[in-house]
Scaffold this active site. Structure first.
Site, PDB file in Angstrom:
ATOM      1  CB  ALA A 208      46.239  43.503  51.280  1.00 14.91           C
ATOM      2  CE1 TYR A 209      48.307  40.421  43.550  1.00  8.83           C
ATOM      3  CE2 TYR A 209      46.029  40.063  42.894  1.00  8.83           C
ATOM      4  CZ  TYR A 209      47.379  40.065  42.591  1.00  8.83           C
ATOM      5  OH  TYR A 209      47.794  39.723  41.333  1.00  8.83           O
ATOM      6  CB  ALA A 210      42.025  44.287  45.239  1.00  5.54           C
TER       7      ALA A 210
ATOM      8  CB  SER B 287      49.112  46.191  45.834  1.00  9.26           C
ATOM      9  OG  SER B 287      48.817  44.939  45.224  1.00  9.26           O
TER      10      SER B 287
END
Length: 245
Positions: free
Chosen positions: A153-155, A157
């Site tokens: 999820a972070y990557a 974004s």
């Protein structure tokens, strides 16, 4: 004799971690710095005082980077205080780690609000207001390349941050404004260290051939380069990770 105009930098997320190191480095380079921070007044005050103690010029402005009115006020304040904006460093970010199958969607939404919408809102104002000859520096992550479990999820974004940066670089054609993204690897900040045990930290420190974690100062050095002398680097993502593949 007319003096050389001092460059002015806005640094979001500038009260701590990589953002604070970037703000202090740009002040050391001679730029006036406007530190944007989300909510911790004590940390923001300490960041400003640290710059001022070394003879630099800085102010702090509380602003939610995803709020267009707050970001417009941030740029207004920079222009009113220092006469304009030349450099924008968008270091504000949120990271929640979880496997895809388990992540709470409200955490996904919170990351996307800050990391994607926030980048877009800050870059929108930058595109309108940064003076010709300036620089916009966004923050991605080396995890877009390393593809580590729990970082999806972070990557995702941050991959959006890279897309925004590349397109904006092309949209600012003719103004001598560079737009780049910096993609740190594992860096010894509270954001990275929170929730990790010593074994995990040691394993991630060994991922690069220099066999250590990055420091905020390592990343600030890249920011300083892109904010000043690096006029021929544009529309790029620079991986600042010690050689992690």
């Amino acid at each position: 004799m007319v003096g050389i105009q001092r460059r002015v930098a806005i640094v979001t997320g500038g009260s701590r971690g990589i953002g604070r190191a970037a703000a202090e480095r740009l002040a050391h380079d001679g730029q006036a710095v406007v530190i944007a921070y989300a909510g911790n007044d004590v940390e923001a005050k300490a960041a400003v005082e640290a710059i001022q103690a070394r003879g630099g010029s800085a102010i702090a402005v509380k602003a939610d980077v995803a709020d267009e009115a707050a970001v417009a006020h941030l740029f207004d304040t920079a222009e009113t205080t220092y006469g304009g904006v030349d450099v924008v460093v968008n270091a504000a970010g949120v990271m929640v780690l979880s496997p895809v199958a388990e992540i709470a969607l409200d955490a996904l939404d919170r990351m996307h609000r800050t990391n994607i919408r926030g980048t877009f809102v800050v870059n929108q104002q930058a595109a309108r207001r940064v003076r010709d000859g300036g620089a916009v520096i966004n923050f991605s992550t080396s995890v877009t390349r390393l593809a580590l479990p729990t970082y999806a999820a972070y990557a995702a974004s941050k991959a959006a941050v890279e897309a925004i940066s590349l397109v904006l670089a092309k949209e600012l054609r003719g103004r001598d404004i560079t737009v780049n993204a910096v993609a740190p690897g594992p860096t010894a900040t509270a954001l990275f260290l929170d929730g990790k045990d010593e074994a995990t930290i040691e394993r991630m420190a060994k991922m690069n051939p220099l066999e250590r974690l990055g420091t905020p100062a390592d990343i600030a050095e890249v920011v300083s380069f892109l904010a000043g002398p690096a006029r021929w680097i544009n529309g790029q993502t620079l991986y600042a990770n010690g050689g992690a593949a």
